[in-house]
Every structure is written in structure tokens, then in C-alpha cells.
Enzyme design. Structure first.
Site, PDB file in Angstrom:
ATOM      1  CG  ASP A 170      92.356  29.584 101.284  1.00  0.00           C
ATOM      2  OD1 ASP A 170      91.128  30.049 101.974  1.00  0.00           O
ATOM      3  OD2 ASP A 170      93.027  30.419 100.678  1.00  0.00           O
ATOM      4  CG  ASP A 179      83.596  19.798  90.520  1.00  0.00           C
ATOM      5  OD1 ASP A 179      83.853  18.994  89.530  1.00  0.00           O
ATOM      6  OD2 ASP A 179      82.978  21.187  90.162  1.00  0.00           O
ATOM      7  CG  HIS A 208      89.703  32.321 100.214  1.00  0.00           C
ATOM      8  ND1 HIS A 208      90.849  32.420 100.366  1.00  0.00           N
ATOM      9  CD2 HIS A 208      89.978  33.601  99.741  1.00  0.00           C
ATOM     10  CE1 HIS A 208      91.773  33.151  99.491  1.00  0.00           C
ATOM     11  NE2 HIS A 208      91.164  34.060  99.294  1.00  0.00           N
ATOM     12  CB  VAL A 233      85.241  23.617  87.357  1.00  0.00           C
ATOM     13  CG1 VAL A 233      83.487  24.900  87.290  1.00  0.00           C
ATOM     14  CG2 VAL A 233      84.604  23.737  89.207  1.00  0.00           C
ATOM     15  CG  ASN A 332      94.290  40.664  95.956  1.00  0.00           C
ATOM     16  OD1 ASN A 332      94.940  40.057  94.978  1.00  0.00           O
ATOM     17  ND2 ASN A 332      93.110  39.944  96.368  1.00  0.00           N
ATOM     18  CB  ALA A 348     104.684  38.350  98.738  1.00  0.00           C
ATOM     19  CB  SER A 422      92.934  34.524  96.738  1.00  0.00           C
ATOM     20  OG  SER A 422      93.728  34.804  98.202  1.00  0.00           O
TER      21      SER A 422
END
Length: 480
Positions: A170, A179, A208, A233, A332, A348, A422
Site C-alpha cells: 500500500d 494501535d 490509505h 480500534v 471502485n 482483481a 480498499s
């Protein structure tokens, strides 16, 4: 040490357990936004002119003689990927491609395209207002995605991704984020983006790769110093080891074909159980024009497009054969891959991986019991493309609090909302990590794929369908 803040609307907190409307239960302050969410398409067309900063010299000959001949053609070898038969070569020489194609043992020479794989920012700044955090706040209530995939059911059975290594290809990561830091392997984390470190620039902003990392493996904790509880989180696999491999610029979201292929090979060579690629683009199958490093325009024909696809497929296949399961975002564009024959979706549409579409609630802020599996408005689909679905969030609800339908995760020096396939891919990657933990060290990608398919909640038409594939991932089912 970086200060930590939160990207969210001031004064908001969601209760995941409440059956009442959040608007009714809490005294929320609405913020009027001039723009909602950036949904720029990354879809290509034949009229698009691409950029290339280098060349891909394809060959299975990795001898000193080959290197000498590439040099004699005025090429400088920047990277050698013998695992997939690829040299990455820099040259400003006019006509370099044609010269290099004449070298004995070279099967093809292609431009190393610089492509936009993700948008650098997925939400407008107006959406986010920093706020201080109280002594007993927890952000799990924002994480409807964990409930949708029944992650707590897997955790309660003792599965947390412990001992599993997940590589995240990424735009880098906030390596000091409380975290993420405890799960991040800093020794293996690296960058394939020139002049950019895997550890992103300090500051309070959306990144991102950091958002993706939190979905996969944000730790259970950290705790407040006064012992009053945890903050932050939690990821789907909160004890998985994560490795950040930067293949996209943190500033532009762009990256080279060679950098992404190199990242896949690197992950496979360094013990990746799971490789998450929350990135994607499309190329016209019939060809396009590219501006070469010498400034000239060159036509990339259909055969060359096929060669580029094959080069990427070699990297994915290599990872698969090395024992790494690659999970990718479906992208997307809102397109049906089965009815866009002029385009190929990368990565993909490749084999030996799993492509993930996105789901979301519709009006979660007003009814926390709403269906969490609505197909996202922007997600690509198509029976030949989609293997699985997972929470990716959406932004199409007309109410003021539409962003509660998005995914809440880590960002640089804080936390924030975002939406996209994503965000769906890392939910599936996290479940894959749980399965690897359950099956043990000898688990293969094929075995994990089978479990993912068989344990998913079958949505839409029975069996594999164009929107949800084999279904939305279910963590609890996956580790039964």
C-alpha cells in the site's frame, strides 16, 4: 512521539449495542458539508496517455552477459526479479525498447507504467474535525464491519491471527501509531517507492495504507495509563504480525508496475501468509499510448497489454506457489466486469487470488439494526471478477450522518472514516489470517481459499453471484 487525534465529527459516539436511532439516543451536532466523498474513477480508456519512467525487460536469462548487453544498449538495471523473469531498466536512450528487444534471450520489452492505483485522499477534510478523547471512550461502536463479519465470534473461540504474517502492499504506514506499532514488523517493512520511506510523514491526516492496516490488525488495546480501559480500534486479526510494503506514493497514490510486482515477490520471499493489495486499476485491452522516458510517444498494442497482464500474473502465481494468499480490492468504478470486455482490471482479474467487493449499511446512524450487507454503490462486480464480499462502507445515504456507513480505522496520528473496496479487502485478509492460524503452519493458500468460500454467508442469488461472489466473509464460521 506523535500526538494522537481522531478524524471524526466532534461530539459523536456510536453504541453498537443500541437498537434505537443514534440521532434520538445522542445529542449530535450536524455539520454541513459542501462535498461528501471523492469518487473519482480510475477507469482507463484507449485515449488515455500513460507515463513510464523505466522499462520492463522480460527474460529468463539472468547471466552477467545479459546485464552487459542491457548496458551496451544504454540501459541501467535498477532491479532484478529473477523469480518472475523481469529486469527493471532505466534509460533515456531514444529507441531503447527496440534495441533491447534484439538482445538474445529477451522475450519482450515493455514500458514500466506509472499508474494511479488509489486516490491519495478518499474523503474531504470537511468531514473530519479533531477532538480530544475522554478517559473511558472506546471506538468499537463505530466498527459495524466487525459485527457484520462476526469477528467477535472468532475472537471468543481464541482466534486472533497470532503467529500469522500479513504483508500490506500500500502507501506506507504510521509506524508509531499506538494501535499498530505492537504488531508491526519494522525489520521487514520496506519501500519500493523512490525517495519515500515505508514509515509515512508525521502529521494528522488520512493515509490509505494506515487505514487498511488497522482493519486487518489493529491491536486489542492500547490501554489508558490510569487503567480505565482501552482506546482505539481493533482489527479482524488483532494479534497478527503485519509488514508494511510501500508500493504506492503516500502523496499521489500512484505506483509503478514493477514496484507492485517487486512488492509481491518480496512478500512471498519473506514468509507472507497473506498479502493484502487494496489497490487496483484498469487497462484498455486493445492498447493505449504511453510517454516513454525519452519523451516520445509509443503505442502499446493489444499483445503488449497481454504481456503486461502476464507479467503481473507471474508475480501473483509465484506468491501462490510460495504459500502466500493474495487478497485484492475489486476497485471502485461501479462496473460489471462481465460486460466491459474492452477493459482488464488489475490485479482483481488475475488468477490465484481472491477479489473482494464491498458491502455497507444504509443509514446506520439512524438504525443500528439495519441490514449491514447492502451492496456498495461504487463497487465493481461481475461473476468472473468477484470471489468474496466484505464490509467496505458507503456514502450514498442522504442523511447528515451518512459517514457512519463508512469504515472507521486508523489514520496518521489518529482514526477516521473512509469507504471503498480498499476497506473490504482487509476485512477478508483479516479473516484469512484467522484461518491460517486455525489450520496451522502447513496451511496452503488453496486450503484457506476453500474455507473462505465455504464459510461465507451466501448473499444475493444462491451460489456464486456477480455481486457477493461466494458470499460475505464470516470470521466465526471460518474458524469453527
Amino acid at each position: 512521539m506523535r500526538k494522537i487525534a481522531i478524524f471524526l465529527v466532534a461530539g459523536l459516539f456510536v453504541s453498537a449495542c443500541s437498537n434505537e436511532s443514534i440521532e434520538e439516543e445522542l445529542d449530535l451536532q450536524s455539520i454541513e458539508l459542501t462535498n461528501k466523498v471523492k469518487t473519482q474513477s480510475l477507469t482507463a480508456s484507449e485515449s488515455t496517455t500513460y507515463q513510464a519512467d523505466a522499462y520492463l525487460v522480460l527474460s529468463d536469462d539472468f547471466t552477467s552477459q545479459m546485464e552487459t548487453e542491457i548496458g551496451e544498449a544504454n540501459g541501467k538495471i535498477n532491479r532484478k526479479l529473477s523469480e518472475i523473469g523481469m529486469y527493471v531498466v532505466e534509460s533515456n536512450e531514444s529507441g531503447f525498447m527496440e534495441k533491447a528487444k534484439k538482445i538474445k534471450g529477451v522475450s519482450n520489452v515493455l514500458p514500466d507504467l506509472q499508474l494511479q492505483w488509489v486516490q491519495p485522499e478518499t474523503t474531504d477534510e470537511e468531514l473530519f474535525v479533531s477532538m480530544s478523547i475522554g478517559s473511558n471512550e472506546s471506538f468499537y461502536g463505530y466498527q459495524w464491519g466487525m459485527e457484520a463479519i462476526e469477528a467477535p465470534g472468532a475472537w471468543n473461540l481464541g482466534f486472533t491471527g497470532d503467529g500469522v504474517r500479513v504483508f500490506i502492499l500500500d502507501s506506507g504506514i504510521d509506524a508509531e501509531h499506538p494501535d499498530l506499532a505492537s504488531n508491526l514488523n519494522t525489520s521487514l517493512s520496506t519501500s519500493f517507492v523512490t525517495d519515500e520511506d515505508y514509515n509515512i510523514d508525521p502529521g494528522f491526516y488520512f493515509n490509505h495504507g494506515t487505514h487498511v492496516a488497522g482493519i486487518i490488525a489493529a491491536a486489542d488495546g492500547p490501554s489508558y495509563s490510569d487503567g480505565s480501559g482501552d482506546f482505539g480500534v481493533i482489527g479482524v486479526a488483532p494479534k497478527a504480525e503485519i509488514v508494511a510494503v510501500k508500493v504506492l506514493s503516500e502523496y499521489t497514490g500512484s505506483g509503478s508496475f514493477s514496484g507492485i510486482n517487486a512488492g509481491v515477490v518480496y512478500a512471498a520471499n519473506n514468509g507472507a501468509d497473506v498479502i493484502n493489495m487494496s489497490l487496483g486499476t484498469s487497462l484498455p485491452r486493445n492498447g493505449f499510448y504511453v510517454e516513454l522516458p525519452d519523451g516520445s510517444l509509443s503505442k502499446v498494442g493489444a499483445n503488449d497489454v497481454a504481456a503486461l497482464i502476464n507479467a503481473s500474473q507471474k508475480a501473483i502465481t509465484y506468491a501462490y506457489q510460495m504459500g502466500s494468499l493474495v487478497i485484492v480490492a475489486a476497485s471502485n468504478d461501479g462496473l460489471d466486469a462481465n460486460h466491459t470486455s474492452n477493459l482488464v482490471f488489475i490485479p482483481a482479474s488475475l488468477n490465484h487470488l481472491m477479489a473482494v467487493s464491498a458491502t455497507a449499511p444504509y443509514g446506520y446512524a439512524y438504525d443500528t439494526t439495519t441490514d449491514l450487507d447492502v451492496f456498495a454503490s461504487y463497487s465493481n462486480y461481475g461473476q468472473s471478477l468477484i470471489d468474496l464480499a466484505a464490509p467496505g462502507g458507503d456514502f450514498d445515504y442522504p442523511g447528515s450522518y451518512y459517514y457512519y456507513d463508512m469504515i472507521f480505522s486508523t489514520i496518521s496520528s489518529g482514526w477516521g472514516f473512509s469507504a471503498g473496496t480498499s476497506m473490504a479487502s482487509p476485512h477478508a485478509a483479516g479473516v484469512a489470517a484467522l484461518i491460517f492460524e486455525k489450520l496451522g503452519a502447513d496451511a496452503t493458500p488453496s486450503q484457506v481459499m476453500t474455507v473462505l468460500r465455504n464459510s461465507a454467508d451466501d448473499l444475493g442469488k444462491p451460489g456464486k453471484d456477480a455481486y457477493y461472489g461466494y458470499g460475505r466473509v464470516n470470521a466465526a464460521n471460518a474458524v469453527q
